[in-house]
Every structure is written in structure tokens, then in C-alpha cells.
Design a protein around this motif. Sequence first.
Motif, PDB file in Angstrom:
ATOM      1  N   THR A   1       5.898   8.131  -6.468  1.00 31.15           N
ATOM      2  CA  THR A   1       6.622   8.708  -5.119  1.00 31.15           C
ATOM      3  C   THR A   1       5.503   8.663  -4.300  1.00 31.15           C
ATOM      4  N   ALA A   2       5.948   8.144  -2.880  1.00 31.02           N
ATOM      5  CA  ALA A   2       5.093   7.929  -1.925  1.00 31.02           C
ATOM      6  C   ALA A   2       6.060   7.257  -0.796  1.00 31.02           C
ATOM      7  N   VAL A   3       5.173   7.064   0.326  1.00 32.04           N
ATOM      8  CA  VAL A   3       5.518   5.959   1.321  1.00 32.04           C
ATOM      9  C   VAL A   3       5.097   4.740   0.965  1.00 32.04           C
ATOM     10  N   TYR A   4       5.817   3.708   0.971  1.00 32.61           N
ATOM     11  CA  TYR A   4       5.347   2.162   0.634  1.00 32.61           C
ATOM     12  C   TYR A   4       5.151   1.581   1.847  1.00 32.61           C
ATOM     13  N   TYR A   5       3.880   0.886   2.127  1.00 34.04           N
ATOM     14  CA  TYR A   5       3.774  -0.129   3.501  1.00 34.04           C
ATOM     15  C   TYR A   5       3.374  -1.154   3.092  1.00 34.04           C
ATOM     16  N   CYS A   6       3.831  -2.493   3.894  1.00 35.24           N
ATOM     17  CA  CYS A   6       3.245  -3.658   3.551  1.00 35.24           C
ATOM     18  C   CYS A   6       2.337  -4.032   4.556  1.00 35.24           C
ATOM     19  N   ASN A   7       1.245  -4.728   4.180  1.00 32.55           N
ATOM     20  CA  ASN A   7       0.139  -5.095   5.277  1.00 32.55           C
ATOM     21  C   ASN A   7      -0.281  -6.208   5.251  1.00 32.55           C
ATOM     22  N   THR A   8      -1.112  -7.051   6.048  1.00 27.46           N
ATOM     23  CA  THR A   8      -1.860  -8.074   6.072  1.00 27.46           C
ATOM     24  C   THR A   8      -2.749  -7.845   7.162  1.00 27.46           C
ATOM     25  N   TYR A   9      -3.958  -8.913   6.932  1.00 27.09           N
ATOM     26  CA  TYR A   9      -5.128  -8.853   8.107  1.00 27.09           C
ATOM     27  C   TYR A   9      -5.259 -10.392   8.231  1.00 27.09           C
ATOM     28  N   PHE A  10      -5.350 -10.578   9.659  1.00 26.21           N
ATOM     29  CA  PHE A  10      -5.997 -11.931  10.226  1.00 26.21           C
ATOM     30  C   PHE A  10      -5.938 -11.741  11.692  1.00 26.21           C
ATOM     31  N   GLY A  11      -6.857 -12.455  12.152  1.00 27.41           N
ATOM     32  CA  GLY A  11      -7.230 -12.802  13.472  1.00 27.41           C
ATOM     33  C   GLY A  11      -8.014 -11.565  13.997  1.00 27.41           C
ATOM     34  N   GLY A  12      -8.469 -10.686  13.144  1.00 24.72           N
ATOM     35  CA  GLY A  12      -9.428  -9.577  13.621  1.00 24.72           C
ATOM     36  C   GLY A  12      -8.530  -8.297  13.696  1.00 24.72           C
ATOM     37  N   GLU A  13      -7.353  -8.337  13.232  1.00 25.87           N
ATOM     38  CA  GLU A  13      -6.585  -7.161  13.385  1.00 25.87           C
ATOM     39  C   GLU A  13      -5.855  -6.857  11.853  1.00 25.87           C
ATOM     40  N   SER A  14      -5.508  -5.650  11.703  1.00 22.70           N
ATOM     41  CA  SER A  14      -4.664  -5.464  10.648  1.00 22.70           C
ATOM     42  C   SER A  14      -3.127  -4.945  10.950  1.00 22.70           C
ATOM     43  N   TYR A  15      -2.276  -5.494  10.352  1.00 23.71           N
ATOM     44  CA  TYR A  15      -1.006  -5.362  10.552  1.00 23.71           C
ATOM     45  C   TYR A  15      -0.068  -4.446   9.301  1.00 23.71           C
TER      46      TYR A  15
ATOM     47  N   VAL B   1       0.824  -1.080  -0.162  1.00 26.35           N
ATOM     48  CA  VAL B   1       0.075  -0.086   0.067  1.00 26.35           C
ATOM     49  C   VAL B   1       0.754   1.363   0.063  1.00 26.35           C
ATOM     50  N   ARG B   2       0.456   2.235  -0.705  1.00 25.69           N
ATOM     51  CA  ARG B   2       1.261   3.611  -0.676  1.00 25.69           C
ATOM     52  C   ARG B   2       0.423   4.762  -0.382  1.00 25.69           C
ATOM     53  N   GLN B   3       1.166   5.714   0.058  1.00 28.37           N
ATOM     54  CA  GLN B   3       0.590   6.988   0.462  1.00 28.37           C
ATOM     55  C   GLN B   3       1.438   7.921   0.124  1.00 28.37           C
ATOM     56  N   ALA B   4       1.101   9.037  -0.747  1.00 29.11           N
ATOM     57  CA  ALA B   4       1.704  10.162  -1.038  1.00 29.11           C
ATOM     58  C   ALA B   4       1.408  11.526  -0.285  1.00 29.11           C
ATOM     59  N   PRO B   5       1.984  12.417   0.242  1.00 29.74           N
ATOM     60  CA  PRO B   5       1.493  13.156   0.751  1.00 29.74           C
ATOM     61  C   PRO B   5       0.225  13.933   0.635  1.00 29.74           C
ATOM     62  N   GLY B   6      -0.763  14.026   1.363  1.00 32.19           N
ATOM     63  CA  GLY B   6      -2.067  14.584   1.106  1.00 32.19           C
ATOM     64  C   GLY B   6      -3.131  13.621   0.400  1.00 32.19           C
ATOM     65  N   ASN B   7      -2.386  12.519   0.042  1.00 30.14           N
ATOM     66  CA  ASN B   7      -3.329  11.655  -0.616  1.00 30.14           C
ATOM     67  C   ASN B   7      -3.782  10.557   0.313  1.00 30.14           C
ATOM     68  N   GLU B   8      -4.810   9.903  -0.145  1.00 26.05           N
ATOM     69  CA  GLU B   8      -5.447   8.563   0.776  1.00 26.05           C
ATOM     70  C   GLU B   8      -4.545   7.296   0.403  1.00 26.05           C
ATOM     71  N   ARG B   9      -4.345   6.659   1.349  1.00 30.64           N
ATOM     72  CA  ARG B   9      -3.680   5.410   1.182  1.00 30.64           C
ATOM     73  C   ARG B   9      -4.419   4.505  -0.087  1.00 30.64           C
ATOM     74  N   GLU B  10      -3.229   3.905  -1.042  1.00 25.30           N
ATOM     75  CA  GLU B  10      -3.833   3.298  -2.144  1.00 25.30           C
ATOM     76  C   GLU B  10      -3.072   1.888  -2.326  1.00 25.30           C
ATOM     77  N   LEU B  11      -4.150   1.067  -2.437  1.00 21.68           N
ATOM     78  CA  LEU B  11      -3.588  -0.226  -2.544  1.00 21.68           C
ATOM     79  C   LEU B  11      -2.879  -0.668  -3.943  1.00 21.68           C
ATOM     80  N   VAL B  12      -1.538  -1.139  -3.865  1.00 19.90           N
ATOM     81  CA  VAL B  12      -0.820  -1.125  -5.028  1.00 19.90           C
ATOM     82  C   VAL B  12      -0.986  -2.635  -5.399  1.00 19.90           C
ATOM     83  N   ALA B  13      -0.432  -3.562  -4.648  1.00 24.57           N
ATOM     84  CA  ALA B  13      -0.476  -5.011  -5.255  1.00 24.57           C
ATOM     85  C   ALA B  13      -0.840  -5.728  -4.069  1.00 24.57           C
TER      86      ALA B  13
END
Length: 115
Positions: free
Chosen positions: A90-104, A37-49
Motif C-alpha cells: 500500500t502506497a502512492v506509486y509514482y513513475c519517474n525519469t531523469y534527463f537534461g539535468g532534471e528529474s521528472y 517509485v512508491r511512498q507510504a505515509p510516513g515513509n521515505e520514497r522507495e525505488l520499486v522497479a
Amino acid sequence: EVQLQASGGGLVQPGGSLRLSCAASGFTASSYHMNWVRQAPGNERELVATITRRNSTDYEDSVKGRFTISRDDAKNTVYLQMTSLKPEDTAVYYCNTYFGGESYWGQGTQVTVSS
């Protein structure tokens, strides 16, 4: 403890390439969908892949043909290979997953595409 650590970001010129890594610990990444997931300044987070348990992949339209998500099960690490980079990537790129009722989320890594 469940942790995701993103790394590999940096400054690259337009048209260049960069590979991001997401090191997972405390769980087996291959057992869940993993996302970038990525987020550029002033923008919403965007799922990339996304990569699934069976290694099927999905991409946001703007990065199709340029980005590739993959996973190394032995290293419990997910990658994002980025090619033909554009300034709009250009953005900050985050990795993420979801399980057990929680997002990481990883803490993110900065990618800057500029000449």
C-alpha cells in the motif's frame, strides 16, 4: 512539455493483481531509464522497479517475483504489473525519469491492498 501521468491504482484484496500505467509525453520514454517509485505515509520514497533502453529490468527485493515492469513503445507508456499484492504494498506509486539535468515525476496513483 515533459509530462508523466500515472494511473491504474485502486483498492485490491491481498493476493490480488493490479496494473499501473505511466503515460509519457514530451519525450520518448524508450530513450531513458524509467522508474516506478512508491511512498507510504510516513515513509521515505522507495525505488520499486526500473526498465532500461534495452528493456533490462531491476526490482526492489521485496517485489521480485511479484511485480513486472514493461514498456509499450508505440504508446510511449510504461507499465507495472503487480501480482500477489500484500498490505505492505500500500502506497502512492509514482513513475519517474531523469534527463537534461532534471528529474521528472508523475503525480502518482494510490494503491491500497486491504481485505
